[in-house]
Write a protein that holds these residues in place. Structure first.
Motif, PDB file in Angstrom:
ATOM      1  N   UNK A 141       0.822  -1.217   0.000  1.00  0.00           N
ATOM      2  CA  UNK A 141       0.000   0.000   0.000  1.00  0.00           C
ATOM      3  C   UNK A 141       0.857   1.268   0.000  1.00  0.00           C
ATOM      4  N   UNK A 142       2.140   1.144   0.298  1.00  0.00           N
ATOM      5  CA  UNK A 142       3.041   2.294   0.167  1.00  0.00           C
ATOM      6  C   UNK A 142       3.312   2.587  -1.305  1.00  0.00           C
ATOM      7  N   UNK A 143       3.564   1.535  -2.095  1.00  0.00           N
ATOM      8  CA  UNK A 143       3.866   1.756  -3.512  1.00  0.00           C
ATOM      9  C   UNK A 143       2.610   2.016  -4.324  1.00  0.00           C
ATOM     10  N   UNK A 144       1.466   1.497  -3.859  1.00  0.00           N
ATOM     11  CA  UNK A 144       0.213   1.711  -4.584  1.00  0.00           C
ATOM     12  C   UNK A 144       0.309   1.257  -6.029  1.00  0.00           C
ATOM     13  N   UNK A 145      -0.054   2.122  -6.947  1.00  0.00           N
ATOM     14  CA  UNK A 145       0.015   1.816  -8.382  1.00  0.00           C
ATOM     15  C   UNK A 145       1.255   2.417  -9.047  1.00  0.00           C
ATOM     16  N   UNK A 146       2.118   2.997  -8.228  1.00  0.00           N
ATOM     17  CA  UNK A 146       3.303   3.660  -8.774  1.00  0.00           C
ATOM     18  C   UNK A 146       4.340   2.638  -9.257  1.00  0.00           C
ATOM     19  N   UNK A 147       5.167   3.066 -10.178  1.00  0.00           N
ATOM     20  CA  UNK A 147       6.245   2.218 -10.708  1.00  0.00           C
ATOM     21  C   UNK A 147       7.633   2.771 -10.394  1.00  0.00           C
ATOM     22  N   UNK A 148       7.713   4.068 -10.158  1.00  0.00           N
ATOM     23  CA  UNK A 148       9.007   4.692  -9.856  1.00  0.00           C
ATOM     24  C   UNK A 148       8.900   5.506  -8.570  1.00  0.00           C
ATOM     25  N   UNK A 149      10.039   5.641  -7.862  1.00  0.00           N
ATOM     26  CA  UNK A 149      10.036   6.248  -6.539  1.00  0.00           C
ATOM     27  C   UNK A 149      11.327   7.014  -6.295  1.00  0.00           C
ATOM     28  N   UNK A 150      11.272   7.865  -5.289  1.00  0.00           N
ATOM     29  CA  UNK A 150      12.470   8.525  -4.777  1.00  0.00           C
ATOM     30  C   UNK A 150      12.730   7.961  -3.381  1.00  0.00           C
ATOM     31  N   UNK A 151      13.962   7.534  -3.157  1.00  0.00           N
ATOM     32  CA  UNK A 151      14.323   6.890  -1.887  1.00  0.00           C
ATOM     33  C   UNK A 151      15.397   7.729  -1.198  1.00  0.00           C
ATOM     34  N   UNK A 152      15.152   8.057   0.075  1.00  0.00           N
ATOM     35  CA  UNK A 152      16.128   8.797   0.874  1.00  0.00           C
ATOM     36  C   UNK A 152      16.675   7.877   1.952  1.00  0.00           C
ATOM     37  N   UNK A 153      17.980   7.738   2.001  1.00  0.00           N
ATOM     38  CA  UNK A 153      18.605   6.870   2.995  1.00  0.00           C
ATOM     39  C   UNK A 153      18.842   7.629   4.290  1.00  0.00           C
ATOM     40  N   UNK A 154      19.240   6.894   5.325  1.00  0.00           N
ATOM     41  CA  UNK A 154      19.446   7.500   6.638  1.00  0.00           C
ATOM     42  C   UNK A 154      20.615   8.467   6.660  1.00  0.00           C
ATOM     43  N   UNK A 155      21.466   8.433   5.659  1.00  0.00           N
ATOM     44  CA  UNK A 155      22.616   9.340   5.606  1.00  0.00           C
ATOM     45  C   UNK A 155      22.219  10.754   5.214  1.00  0.00           C
ATOM     46  N   UNK A 211      21.528  11.793   2.173  1.00  0.00           N
ATOM     47  CA  UNK A 211      22.007  12.178   0.857  1.00  0.00           C
ATOM     48  C   UNK A 211      20.846  12.548  -0.051  1.00  0.00           C
ATOM     49  N   UNK A 212      21.161  12.977  -1.259  1.00  0.00           N
ATOM     50  CA  UNK A 212      20.119  13.302  -2.217  1.00  0.00           C
ATOM     51  C   UNK A 212      19.272  12.055  -2.498  1.00  0.00           C
ATOM     52  N   UNK A 213      17.974  12.239  -2.741  1.00  0.00           N
ATOM     53  CA  UNK A 213      17.110  11.085  -3.019  1.00  0.00           C
ATOM     54  C   UNK A 213      17.610  10.277  -4.217  1.00  0.00           C
ATOM     55  N   UNK A 214      17.474   8.984  -4.116  1.00  0.00           N
ATOM     56  CA  UNK A 214      17.894   8.062  -5.163  1.00  0.00           C
ATOM     57  C   UNK A 214      16.679   7.542  -5.908  1.00  0.00           C
ATOM     58  N   UNK A 215      16.818   7.308  -7.202  1.00  0.00           N
ATOM     59  CA  UNK A 215      15.720   6.743  -7.981  1.00  0.00           C
ATOM     60  C   UNK A 215      15.573   5.249  -7.716  1.00  0.00           C
ATOM     61  N   UNK A 216      14.337   4.768  -7.778  1.00  0.00           N
ATOM     62  CA  UNK A 216      14.069   3.340  -7.586  1.00  0.00           C
ATOM     63  C   UNK A 216      12.892   2.930  -8.458  1.00  0.00           C
ATOM     64  N   UNK A 217      12.837   1.645  -8.799  1.00  0.00           N
ATOM     65  CA  UNK A 217      11.797   1.105  -9.677  1.00  0.00           C
ATOM     66  C   UNK A 217      11.138  -0.099  -9.012  1.00  0.00           C
ATOM     67  N   UNK A 218       9.841  -0.228  -9.211  1.00  0.00           N
ATOM     68  CA  UNK A 218       9.109  -1.364  -8.650  1.00  0.00           C
ATOM     69  C   UNK A 218       9.569  -2.663  -9.298  1.00  0.00           C
ATOM     70  N   UNK A 219       9.860  -3.674  -8.478  1.00  0.00           N
ATOM     71  CA  UNK A 219      10.121  -5.026  -8.973  1.00  0.00           C
ATOM     72  C   UNK A 219       8.796  -5.776  -9.048  1.00  0.00           C
ATOM     73  N   UNK A 220       8.086  -5.837  -7.926  1.00  0.00           N
ATOM     74  CA  UNK A 220       6.765  -6.468  -7.908  1.00  0.00           C
ATOM     75  C   UNK A 220       6.081  -6.173  -6.580  1.00  0.00           C
TER      76      UNK A 220
END
Length: 347
Positions: free
Chosen positions: A85-99, A101-110
């Motif tokens: 339910x976090x990813x919903x219908x989305x396929x691409x995301x921005x991910x921020x790590x605990x460090x 840093x600038x958000x990183x791109x990510x893609x849905x696997x499944x």
């Protein structure tokens, strides 16, 4: 609810300060108690600090176009496990790590909405990405102190604490507010409050192991279905590993481990307009119900000893069983009550 995660209640150091040698003071040992209590508290604080240092770098914030949640680094190849339910219908995301840093791109696997889990993958894996260690769900015990890590209300890298309140809960998730409608068995109940942005984060024991993925908060109908304080639920680590492992290896879930009757069904009402059973709409060829002789129009009223009044109650009863189990199904056909033994298939 949309993209939750656990933000915890204060249940800290339940037995801290209760030390041996704390007698009634007749032998002059009372001062030892007052000295030992701060030392014990300091030890517990050191445990907290170590766990946070070890695990927090493995917890990330996930931003979709219309939702916010958390995730846990699953391996050093950039796979991150979170809630469906976090990813919903989305396929691409921005991910921020605990460090930070600038958000990183990510893609849905499944995504696997039936268990409210999903895996996304970082487009570029940063150096030093640290995978979390997942614990043994069978060793989770009521009363264990747990730390909840994630991004409640967008406050990334937040850490709160509570205890394991219960294990083995079966919980049904609503569809309103972005929920998947999943019925999930063997969940860990925690005193951690579930707030927007917390879903998909980590519920961690003091050994630094992720024992669950915070997913749901109980709601109180008497309070307008608002969250009931101190009653949250996390998907157990064993199920997380099962689902995420298959998605990483095969790109999808190939073996759900979830029992199924092999029917499509809907809730029916009785003469008093209350839910009274589950009507079979479709029977899948070769499924357990088909082999046991059930057919469209039958109304299921029991599975084993569990009364069945709604589709949700049927899903909850099945969530406690496994494929291959044999269960007696009680149903009504043309006004007559009948029963049949069904060998359960897989969802």
């Amino acid at each position: 609810m949309r993209a939750f995660r656990a933000a915890v209640v204060l249940v800290v150091g339940v037995s801290v300060g209760v030390v041996s040698g704390c007698a009634d003071g007749r032998d002059g040992s009372a001062p030892a108690t007052t000295q030992a209590a701060p030392a014990a508290a300091s030890d517990l604080q050191d445990d907290y600090l170590k766990v946070i240092k070890d695990v927090l770098p493995s917890v990330v914030q996930i931003d979709a176009s219309d939702s916010l949640g958390s995730g846990v680094v699953y391996d050093d190849k950039g796979h991150i496990v979170t809630n469906a339910h976090v990813v919903g219908r989305e396929k691409t995301f921005k991910v921020t790590t605990a460090t930070g840093e600038q958000p990183l791109g990510a893609t849905l696997v499944s995504a696997y909405p039936e268990q409210d889990l999903a895996v996304i993958k970082l487009d570029n894996v940063p150096k030093g990405l640290k995978a979390a260690a997942f614990g043994d769900s069978a060793k989770v015990a009521v009363g264990q102190i747990v730390l909840a890590m994630g991004s409640p209300l967008g406050l990334s890298s937040s850490v709160t604490q509570g205890i394991v309140s219960a294990t083995g809960r079966t919980v049904s998730e609503g569809r309103s507010g972005g929920g998947t409608g999943a019925t999930i068995g063997n969940m860990v109940q925690t005193s951690a409050a579930i707030n927007p942005g917390n879903s998909g984060g980590a519920l961690v024991n003091l050994d630094g192991e992720v024992i669950g993925i915070p997913t749901l908060a109980a709601t109180d109908p008497d309070m307008g279905d608002s969250a009931a304080p101190g009653i949250g639920f996390a998907i157990p680590a064993s199920m997380v590993r099962t689902v995420a492992g298959q998605i990483v290896e095969h790109g999808r879930v190939t073996d759900s481990g979830r029992a199924a009757l092999g029917v499509s069904a809907r809730t029916v009402l009785g003469d008093d307009y209350r839910p009274a059973g589950v009507a079979v709409v479709e029977v899948r060829d070769g499924g357990g119900a088909d082999k046991a002789g059930l057919r469209p129009g039958d109304i299921i009223t029991k599975l084993g000893d569990a009364p069945i009044t709604t589709v949700t109650s049927l899903a909850e009863a099945l969530a406690a069983l496994k494929p291959g189990d044999k269960e007696r199904v009680t149903y009504v056909r043309d006004g007559d009550e009948r029963s049949a033994e069904v060998t359960l298939g897989e969802m």
